[in-house]
Design a protein around this motif. Structure first.
Motif, PDB file in Angstrom:
ATOM      1  N   LYS A 261       0.821  -1.210   0.000  1.00  0.00           N
ATOM      2  CA  LYS A 261       0.000   0.000   0.000  1.00  0.00           C
ATOM      3  C   LYS A 261       0.858   1.265   0.000  1.00  0.00           C
ATOM      4  CE  LYS A 261      -4.338  -1.723   1.926  1.00  0.00           C
ATOM      5  NZ  LYS A 261      -5.355  -1.583   3.016  1.00  0.00           N
ATOM      6  N   SER A 262       1.699   1.427   0.995  1.00  0.00           N
ATOM      7  CA  SER A 262       2.407   2.695   1.155  1.00  0.00           C
ATOM      8  C   SER A 262       3.786   2.674   0.504  1.00  0.00           C
ATOM      9  CB  SER A 262       2.568   3.021   2.643  1.00  0.00           C
ATOM     10  OG  SER A 262       3.491   2.123   3.247  1.00  0.00           O
ATOM     11  N   ALA A 263       4.377   3.855   0.407  1.00  0.00           N
ATOM     12  CA  ALA A 263       5.740   3.964  -0.119  1.00  0.00           C
ATOM     13  C   ALA A 263       6.736   3.245   0.785  1.00  0.00           C
ATOM     14  CB  ALA A 263       6.123   5.441  -0.263  1.00  0.00           C
ATOM     15  N   ASP A 264       6.544   3.337   2.095  1.00  0.00           N
ATOM     16  CA  ASP A 264       7.428   2.616   3.022  1.00  0.00           C
ATOM     17  C   ASP A 264       7.339   1.113   2.778  1.00  0.00           C
ATOM     18  OD1 ASP A 264       8.473   4.853   4.423  1.00  0.00           O
ATOM     19  OD2 ASP A 264       6.658   4.978   5.646  1.00  0.00           O
ATOM     20  N   ASP A 265       6.106   0.623   2.567  1.00  0.00           N
ATOM     21  CA  ASP A 265       5.923  -0.806   2.262  1.00  0.00           C
ATOM     22  C   ASP A 265       6.642  -1.182   0.966  1.00  0.00           C
ATOM     23  OD1 ASP A 265       4.253  -0.955   4.464  1.00  0.00           O
ATOM     24  OD2 ASP A 265       2.408  -0.804   3.286  1.00  0.00           O
ATOM     25  N   MET A 266       6.538  -0.305  -0.052  1.00  0.00           N
ATOM     26  CA  MET A 266       7.146  -0.598  -1.347  1.00  0.00           C
ATOM     27  C   MET A 266       8.667  -0.643  -1.244  1.00  0.00           C
ATOM     28  SD  MET A 266       6.522   1.182  -5.077  1.00  0.00           S
ATOM     29  CE  MET A 266       4.991   0.276  -5.366  1.00  0.00           C
ATOM     30  N   LEU A 267       9.248   0.293  -0.520  1.00  0.00           N
ATOM     31  CA  LEU A 267      10.705   0.298  -0.347  1.00  0.00           C
ATOM     32  C   LEU A 267      11.167  -0.974   0.351  1.00  0.00           C
ATOM     33  CD1 LEU A 267      13.489   1.570  -0.519  1.00  0.00           C
ATOM     34  CD2 LEU A 267      12.949   2.855   1.575  1.00  0.00           C
ATOM     35  N   ALA A 268      10.465  -1.351   1.420  1.00  0.00           N
ATOM     36  CA  ALA A 268      10.850  -2.560   2.154  1.00  0.00           C
ATOM     37  C   ALA A 268      10.738  -3.792   1.268  1.00  0.00           C
ATOM     38  CB  ALA A 268       9.968  -2.712   3.393  1.00  0.00           C
ATOM     39  N   ALA A 269       9.670  -3.868   0.459  1.00  0.00           N
ATOM     40  CA  ALA A 269       9.483  -5.013  -0.424  1.00  0.00           C
ATOM     41  C   ALA A 269      10.569  -5.066  -1.493  1.00  0.00           C
ATOM     42  CB  ALA A 269       8.100  -4.963  -1.069  1.00  0.00           C
ATOM     43  N   CYS A 270      10.948  -3.903  -2.029  1.00  0.00           N
ATOM     44  CA  CYS A 270      12.020  -3.846  -3.038  1.00  0.00           C
ATOM     45  C   CYS A 270      13.346  -4.306  -2.445  1.00  0.00           C
ATOM     46  CB  CYS A 270      12.161  -2.428  -3.578  1.00  0.00           C
ATOM     47  SG  CYS A 270      10.825  -1.894  -4.658  1.00  0.00           S
ATOM     48  N   VAL A 287       4.882   6.722  -7.087  1.00  0.00           N
ATOM     49  CA  VAL A 287       4.990   6.768  -5.628  1.00  0.00           C
ATOM     50  C   VAL A 287       4.599   8.162  -5.129  1.00  0.00           C
ATOM     51  CG1 VAL A 287       6.538   6.453  -3.658  1.00  0.00           C
ATOM     52  CG2 VAL A 287       6.846   5.069  -5.724  1.00  0.00           C
ATOM     53  N   ALA A 288       3.731   8.214  -4.136  1.00  0.00           N
ATOM     54  CA  ALA A 288       3.337   9.501  -3.560  1.00  0.00           C
ATOM     55  C   ALA A 288       4.558  10.195  -2.965  1.00  0.00           C
ATOM     56  CB  ALA A 288       2.273   9.286  -2.487  1.00  0.00           C
ATOM     57  N   ASP A 289       4.703  11.488  -3.239  1.00  0.00           N
ATOM     58  CA  ASP A 289       5.866  12.227  -2.747  1.00  0.00           C
ATOM     59  C   ASP A 289       5.797  12.480  -1.251  1.00  0.00           C
ATOM     60  OD1 ASP A 289       7.109  12.483  -5.269  1.00  0.00           O
ATOM     61  OD2 ASP A 289       5.778  14.138  -5.781  1.00  0.00           O
ATOM     62  N   PHE A 290       4.572  12.569  -0.718  1.00  0.00           N
ATOM     63  CA  PHE A 290       4.418  12.915   0.688  1.00  0.00           C
ATOM     64  C   PHE A 290       3.479  11.940   1.397  1.00  0.00           C
ATOM     65  CE2 PHE A 290       5.707  16.843  -1.340  1.00  0.00           C
ATOM     66  CZ  PHE A 290       6.615  17.383  -0.434  1.00  0.00           C
ATOM     67  N   LYS A 291       3.621  11.880   2.715  1.00  0.00           N
ATOM     68  CA  LYS A 291       2.738  11.092   3.577  1.00  0.00           C
ATOM     69  C   LYS A 291       2.436  11.906   4.825  1.00  0.00           C
ATOM     70  CE  LYS A 291       6.720   8.879   5.790  1.00  0.00           C
ATOM     71  NZ  LYS A 291       7.425   7.619   6.069  1.00  0.00           N
ATOM     72  N   MET A 292       1.501  11.460   5.608  1.00  0.00           N
ATOM     73  CA  MET A 292       1.169  12.140   6.855  1.00  0.00           C
ATOM     74  C   MET A 292       2.329  12.053   7.839  1.00  0.00           C
ATOM     75  SD  MET A 292      -1.920  13.522   6.993  1.00  0.00           S
ATOM     76  CE  MET A 292      -2.489  13.426   8.699  1.00  0.00           C
ATOM     77  N   LYS A 315       8.069  14.185   3.612  1.00  0.00           N
ATOM     78  CA  LYS A 315       8.496  13.483   2.400  1.00  0.00           C
ATOM     79  C   LYS A 315       8.503  11.983   2.594  1.00  0.00           C
ATOM     80  CE  LYS A 315      11.412  16.842  -0.024  1.00  0.00           C
ATOM     81  NZ  LYS A 315      12.789  17.110  -0.519  1.00  0.00           N
ATOM     82  N   ASN A 316       8.090  11.286   1.554  1.00  0.00           N
ATOM     83  CA  ASN A 316       8.242   9.838   1.513  1.00  0.00           C
ATOM     84  C   ASN A 316       9.686   9.498   1.153  1.00  0.00           C
ATOM     85  OD1 ASN A 316       6.099   8.062   2.155  1.00  0.00           O
ATOM     86  ND2 ASN A 316       4.931   8.784   0.385  1.00  0.00           N
ATOM     87  N   PRO A 317      10.118   8.282   1.437  1.00  0.00           N
ATOM     88  CA  PRO A 317      11.453   7.877   0.973  1.00  0.00           C
ATOM     89  C   PRO A 317      11.519   7.901  -0.544  1.00  0.00           C
ATOM     90  CG  PRO A 317      10.200   5.965   1.740  1.00  0.00           C
ATOM     91  CD  PRO A 317       9.426   7.182   2.148  1.00  0.00           C
ATOM     92  N   ASP A 318      12.650   8.289  -1.086  1.00  0.00           N
ATOM     93  CA  ASP A 318      12.870   8.261  -2.531  1.00  0.00           C
ATOM     94  C   ASP A 318      13.342   6.852  -2.881  1.00  0.00           C
ATOM     95  OD1 ASP A 318      13.826   8.482  -5.160  1.00  0.00           O
ATOM     96  OD2 ASP A 318      14.256  10.612  -4.894  1.00  0.00           O
ATOM     97  N   ILE A 319      12.399   6.018  -3.312  1.00  0.00           N
ATOM     98  CA  ILE A 319      12.682   4.589  -3.463  1.00  0.00           C
ATOM     99  C   ILE A 319      13.783   4.337  -4.472  1.00  0.00           C
ATOM    100  CG2 ILE A 319      11.711   2.383  -4.239  1.00  0.00           C
ATOM    101  CD1 ILE A 319       9.045   3.274  -3.034  1.00  0.00           C
ATOM    102  N   ILE A 320      13.656   4.929  -5.663  1.00  0.00           N
ATOM    103  CA  ILE A 320      14.603   4.594  -6.721  1.00  0.00           C
ATOM    104  C   ILE A 320      15.988   5.154  -6.423  1.00  0.00           C
ATOM    105  CG2 ILE A 320      14.167   6.566  -8.264  1.00  0.00           C
ATOM    106  CD1 ILE A 320      14.116   4.375 -10.544  1.00  0.00           C
TER     107      ILE A 320
END
Length: 414
Positions: A261-270, A287-292, A315-320
């Protein structure tokens, strides 16, 4: 010219409410230039008629194994030899069971056993039937024998249940077949696969950043481009892990799909997927640039005396960029979805994030990009620029995988 031009497709239709979708599938095949022969089971006749299917396909419909008039013309063995591909859509639980057991007690099951051509199934049944161990065992048996499948999809069913078992949409089945035939992909599936042994990790779709238990921040990404890239790479032999945010798409055939769901989840999965360095990473997700800054654990109430509400975002983590700095893959490809100065911003992102390649597209256009079936992009590396023609996302994915593979090979040779 379409990849399906002059291809011979035998479409088998089994009993089930999803049989009506096959009418649209025939239309898509014939519009793309394919010749379609239709075979009905007895159960399918309760849902679709010979006359309708004959009018759409332009060919007589077959349903009887030992029809004297049909055997005098194109016998069932000749029909099995005629097909470049057999597609069974919908494929019922009963048909899959009989096919897995090697039964040949009607025309369609006989053709599937008698053919040397590939067979593609689009399962469709009640969610409990699909989940039943017997059906799963049959599906696994058929997959082990080289039978391909698309879906089933997850969602509401005609019986009122909700879950996996819906037949994939005709456009998704068509997209798989289209990719299958592109540039002799059929030969690659049955023999040479030039990406065999390579590990590709691809992200797709939007991320969903929670505000409270009922609200979230997201975007319009459909995930279609990332899913098409995953299927194109898999068809060429790559071991593909697809990490996707919330989308309404069936899992690509033969691809390891991880949903987040979230950018944090996506980074961890990657990072988990690239514990051992991947060969290629493609960041196609939006990826959403910002989160709460802090997610509210209870629903935020509307204040009757307030016309505005302020949310504090971080800011969300910059995954790439993170994966590039960690060398998570030998070759890293990013996407730049822009609404202005597309090439300028793409070049900046390519350099700033340390990418090997970036794929830029103008999402301000209403005919391409988010939620559309077509796209048009510009591919940039440090040395080269290439612009595509307007194409379906599935056709474009095949071209992009070729570009990525070519450039990746060149880096390995340096």
């Amino acid at each position: 010219m379409s990849n399906l031009a002059a291809k011979r497709i035998l479409l088998g239709i089994t009993g089930g409410i999803a049989a009506y979708k096959s009418i649209e599938l025939i239309r898509l095949f014939t519009k793309a230039g394919a010749e379609v022969q239709v075979v009905l089971t007895d159960g399918a006749k309760a849902f679709v008629t010979d006359m309708t299917l004959q009018a759409i396909s332009g060919n007589p419909v077959r349903s009887t194994l030992l029809d004297p008039s049909a055997e005098a013309g194109m016998g069932h063995i000749e029909l099995a030899k005629w097909a470049d591909l057999i597609v069974v859509a919908p494929a019922s639980a009963d048909f899959m069971a009989r096919y897995a057991q090697g039964m040949a007690n009607d025309l369609l099951s006989t053709l599937c056993l008698a053919t040397e051509s590939p067979v593609l199934l689009a399962p469709a049944m009640n969610q409990a039937m699909w989940r039943h161990p017997a059906t799963q065992a049959n599906a696994n048996t058929l997959a082990d024998r080289g039978v391909f499948s698309v879906g089933p999809a997850d969602g509401a069913q005609a019986c009122g249940d909700v879950g996996p078992g819906r037949m994939s949409e005709p456009s998704d089945i068509f997209a798989y077949v289209e990719q299958y035939f592109h540039h002799k992909v059929a030969d690659q599936v049955n023999g040479t696969k030039d990406l065999t042994g390579q590990d590709w990790v691809i992200t797709a779709g939007p991320t969903m950043e929670a505000i409270d238990p009922v609200r979230y921040i997201s975007n319009h990404s459909s995930g279609k481009m990332g899913f098409a890239l995953a299927q194109a790479a898999q068809l060429r032999g790559a071991n593909v892990t697809l990490i996707s945010g919330p989308v309404n798409l069936p899992a690509p055939n033969g691809v390891n799909l991880i949903t987040i769901k979230s950018a944090d989840d996506m980074l961890a999965a990657c990072q988990q997927a690239m514990t051992n360095q991947a060969d290629v990473f493609i960041g196609a997700a939006a990826v959403a640039d910002f989160k709460m800054k802090a997610i509210n654990h209870q629903k935020m109430k509307k204040q009757s005396n307030a016309d505005e509400m302020q949310l504090t975002l971080v800011k969300n983590p910059d995954i790439i960029a993170t994966l590039a700095s960690q060398k998570g893959a030998k070759y890293i490809v990013g996407f730049a979805a822009e609404t202005q100065d597309v090439i300028h911003y793409a070049k900046d992102k390519l350099a700033r994030k340390g990418l090997d390649m970036i794929i830029a597209n103008d999402v301000s256009r209403t005919d391409i990009g988010f939620n559309q079936d077509q796209n048009q992009v510009t591919v940039l590396t440090k040395e080269q620029t290439w612009s595509s023609e307007l194409a379906t996302k599935n056709q474009l994915a095949i071209q992009l995988v070729e570009h990525i593979h070519t450039h990746f090979k060149s880096t390995l040779s340096k």
